[in-house]
Write a protein that holds these residues in place. Sequence first.
Motif, PDB file in Angstrom:
ATOM      1  N   LEU A  38     -45.705  50.278  38.569  1.00 50.12           N
ATOM      2  CA  LEU A  38     -45.245  49.520  37.538  1.00 50.12           C
ATOM      3  C   LEU A  38     -43.857  50.320  36.611  1.00 50.12           C
ATOM      4  O   LEU A  38     -43.168  49.586  36.476  1.00 50.12           O
ATOM      5  N   ILE A  39     -44.209  51.603  36.397  1.00 49.55           N
ATOM      6  CA  ILE A  39     -43.165  52.324  35.634  1.00 49.55           C
ATOM      7  C   ILE A  39     -41.984  52.349  36.524  1.00 49.55           C
ATOM      8  O   ILE A  39     -40.866  52.107  35.970  1.00 49.55           O
ATOM      9  N   ILE A  40     -41.987  52.658  37.839  1.00 52.25           N
ATOM     10  CA  ILE A  40     -40.816  52.769  38.690  1.00 52.25           C
ATOM     11  C   ILE A  40     -40.216  51.499  38.959  1.00 52.25           C
ATOM     12  O   ILE A  40     -38.880  51.295  38.787  1.00 52.25           O
ATOM     13  N   ALA A  41     -40.925  50.421  38.968  1.00 56.58           N
ATOM     14  CA  ALA A  41     -40.317  48.945  39.099  1.00 56.58           C
ATOM     15  C   ALA A  41     -39.497  48.619  37.801  1.00 56.58           C
ATOM     16  O   ALA A  41     -38.390  48.084  37.901  1.00 56.58           O
ATOM     17  N   ALA A  42     -40.075  48.885  36.636  1.00 60.57           N
ATOM     18  CA  ALA A  42     -39.688  48.636  35.170  1.00 60.57           C
ATOM     19  C   ALA A  42     -38.164  49.354  35.236  1.00 60.57           C
ATOM     20  O   ALA A  42     -37.472  48.942  34.604  1.00 60.57           O
ATOM     21  N   VAL A  43     -38.317  50.812  35.638  1.00 60.98           N
ATOM     22  CA  VAL A  43     -37.054  51.373  35.338  1.00 60.98           C
ATOM     23  C   VAL A  43     -35.896  50.895  36.403  1.00 60.98           C
ATOM     24  O   VAL A  43     -34.718  50.657  35.860  1.00 60.98           O
ATOM     25  N   GLY A  44     -36.477  50.461  37.531  1.00 60.40           N
ATOM     26  CA  GLY A  44     -35.243  49.810  38.571  1.00 60.40           C
ATOM     27  C   GLY A  44     -34.771  48.555  37.738  1.00 60.40           C
ATOM     28  O   GLY A  44     -33.498  48.242  38.028  1.00 60.40           O
ATOM     29  N   LEU A  45     -35.580  47.669  37.444  1.00 62.90           N
ATOM     30  CA  LEU A  45     -35.132  46.447  36.987  1.00 62.90           C
ATOM     31  C   LEU A  45     -34.387  46.354  35.747  1.00 62.90           C
ATOM     32  O   LEU A  45     -33.386  45.900  35.639  1.00 62.90           O
ATOM     33  N   VAL A  46     -34.756  47.399  34.851  1.00 58.31           N
ATOM     34  CA  VAL A  46     -34.156  47.626  33.467  1.00 58.31           C
ATOM     35  C   VAL A  46     -32.498  47.987  33.883  1.00 58.31           C
ATOM     36  O   VAL A  46     -31.672  47.739  33.258  1.00 58.31           O
ATOM     37  N   THR A  47     -32.809  48.929  34.553  1.00 55.04           N
ATOM     38  CA  THR A  47     -31.294  49.672  35.141  1.00 55.04           C
ATOM     39  C   THR A  47     -30.487  48.531  35.484  1.00 55.04           C
ATOM     40  O   THR A  47     -29.362  48.587  35.277  1.00 55.04           O
ATOM     41  N   GLY A  53     -25.698  42.558  33.622  1.00 51.20           N
ATOM     42  CA  GLY A  53     -25.404  41.885  32.453  1.00 51.20           C
ATOM     43  C   GLY A  53     -24.168  42.567  31.696  1.00 51.20           C
ATOM     44  O   GLY A  53     -23.284  41.621  31.182  1.00 51.20           O
ATOM     45  N   LEU A  54     -24.042  43.646  31.737  1.00 47.77           N
ATOM     46  CA  LEU A  54     -22.481  44.231  31.447  1.00 47.77           C
ATOM     47  C   LEU A  54     -21.565  43.818  32.546  1.00 47.77           C
ATOM     48  O   LEU A  54     -20.207  43.508  31.864  1.00 47.77           O
ATOM     49  N   GLY A  55     -21.884  43.502  33.487  1.00 55.68           N
ATOM     50  CA  GLY A  55     -20.986  43.109  34.482  1.00 55.68           C
ATOM     51  C   GLY A  55     -20.346  41.592  34.300  1.00 55.68           C
ATOM     52  O   GLY A  55     -19.214  41.481  34.346  1.00 55.68           O
ATOM     53  N   PHE A  56     -21.408  40.783  33.734  1.00 53.04           N
ATOM     54  CA  PHE A  56     -20.831  39.392  33.589  1.00 53.04           C
ATOM     55  C   PHE A  56     -20.206  39.460  32.148  1.00 53.04           C
ATOM     56  O   PHE A  56     -19.324  38.846  32.021  1.00 53.04           O
ATOM     57  N   TRP A  57     -20.315  40.341  31.192  1.00 49.48           N
ATOM     58  CA  TRP A  57     -19.721  40.361  30.158  1.00 49.48           C
ATOM     59  C   TRP A  57     -18.521  40.824  30.242  1.00 49.48           C
ATOM     60  O   TRP A  57     -17.387  40.414  29.624  1.00 49.48           O
ATOM     61  N   LEU A  58     -18.025  41.675  31.270  1.00 49.94           N
ATOM     62  CA  LEU A  58     -16.784  42.292  31.465  1.00 49.94           C
ATOM     63  C   LEU A  58     -16.175  41.386  32.430  1.00 49.94           C
ATOM     64  O   LEU A  58     -14.809  41.765  32.729  1.00 49.94           O
ATOM     65  N   GLY A  59     -16.795  40.421  33.204  1.00 46.90           N
ATOM     66  CA  GLY A  59     -16.104  39.646  34.083  1.00 46.90           C
ATOM     67  C   GLY A  59     -16.064  40.404  35.483  1.00 46.90           C
ATOM     68  O   GLY A  59     -15.389  39.669  36.443  1.00 46.90           O
ATOM     69  N   TYR A  60     -16.742  41.441  35.843  1.00 44.86           N
ATOM     70  CA  TYR A  60     -17.269  41.949  37.060  1.00 44.86           C
ATOM     71  C   TYR A  60     -18.485  42.046  37.589  1.00 44.86           C
ATOM     72  O   TYR A  60     -18.928  43.143  37.867  1.00 44.86           O
ATOM     73  N   PRO A  61     -19.129  40.943  37.644  1.00 49.55           N
ATOM     74  CA  PRO A  61     -20.759  40.960  37.960  1.00 49.55           C
ATOM     75  C   PRO A  61     -20.816  41.538  39.428  1.00 49.55           C
ATOM     76  O   PRO A  61     -21.872  42.390  39.491  1.00 49.55           O
ATOM     77  N   ILE A  62     -20.089  41.246  40.376  1.00 42.61           N
ATOM     78  CA  ILE A  62     -20.368  41.877  41.473  1.00 42.61           C
ATOM     79  C   ILE A  62     -20.129  43.338  41.903  1.00 42.61           C
ATOM     80  O   ILE A  62     -20.936  44.055  42.151  1.00 42.61           O
ATOM     81  N   TYR A  63     -19.028  43.979  40.987  1.00 44.81           N
ATOM     82  CA  TYR A  63     -18.802  45.383  41.157  1.00 44.81           C
ATOM     83  C   TYR A  63     -19.857  46.210  40.410  1.00 44.81           C
ATOM     84  O   TYR A  63     -20.523  47.214  40.905  1.00 44.81           O
ATOM     85  N   LEU A  64     -20.210  45.685  39.318  1.00 45.27           N
ATOM     86  CA  LEU A  64     -21.302  46.350  38.407  1.00 45.27           C
ATOM     87  C   LEU A  64     -22.605  46.000  38.925  1.00 45.27           C
ATOM     88  O   LEU A  64     -23.488  46.973  38.810  1.00 45.27           O
ATOM     89  N   GLY A  65     -22.664  44.942  39.583  1.00 46.96           N
ATOM     90  CA  GLY A  65     -24.238  44.572  40.146  1.00 46.96           C
ATOM     91  C   GLY A  65     -24.472  45.731  41.194  1.00 46.96           C
ATOM     92  O   GLY A  65     -25.558  46.116  41.302  1.00 46.96           O
TER      93      GLY A  65
END
Length: 236
Positions: A38-47, A53-65
């Motif tokens: 659960l801890i490993i999965a949570a770390v991956g999902l949060v990161t 989210g930062l990608g959508f905010w900056l307008g580069y969701p694919i690259y930052l994704g």
Amino acid sequence: MARKANSDSGDAAANPGRLKQIALTYKMTRKADPKVGLIIAAVGLVTFGAFLGLGFWLGYPIYLGILGFLIAFLAMAIVFGRRAERAAFGQMEGQPGAAAAVLQNVGRGWTTTPAVAMNRNQDVIHRAVGKAGIVLVAEGNPNRLKPMLAAEKKKMARIVVDVPVHDILVGTGEGQVPLKKVRTKMLKLPRILSGAQVAAANDRLKALGDLMSNMPMPKGPMPKGMRMPRGGGKMR
């Protein structure tokens, strides 16, 4: 072509071996740390979520994704490695000879000789030689180990006069070093010897040998029921 085919088949054979090793490590870790998945999965999902989210905010969701996916995978691997190491140390803690297993993985530049001194109570001293000098790593009862360490230091002073001798008492009490921190403690010691001086010290210490040189010893921690044979070596 034949050489390439052999190389490809070797890689294919190696990959299942690595995957099996990872699976075994995960099972071992999960026994000591049930929440590791659960801890490993949570770390991956949060990161990944943070980068996406930062990608959508900056307008580069694919690259930052894509970047977030790679960094999330790296973060998961780091967390898993640390928790697996902690679980392994937890299983080794308190077992006779556990420090010897740790010393075998200190790193390049260190020469380890396990069980240079031992008594019938399985109090044991291991020796490592590197650019920091000689390190005597003792595990067992502190009251019994102190005179054993003093005797070893006195012997070292006669054989390698110009080499510093350090001692580490493994344990969780005052003045002791926990098993999981032994490697870090050794690597923090100041490096004052050259490669030639280390080689010379090793050559002089070879004459001392060790108590286990003539005994068939399994790798890793020694069995708890093991006893030194009578007349099998000089007890301290």
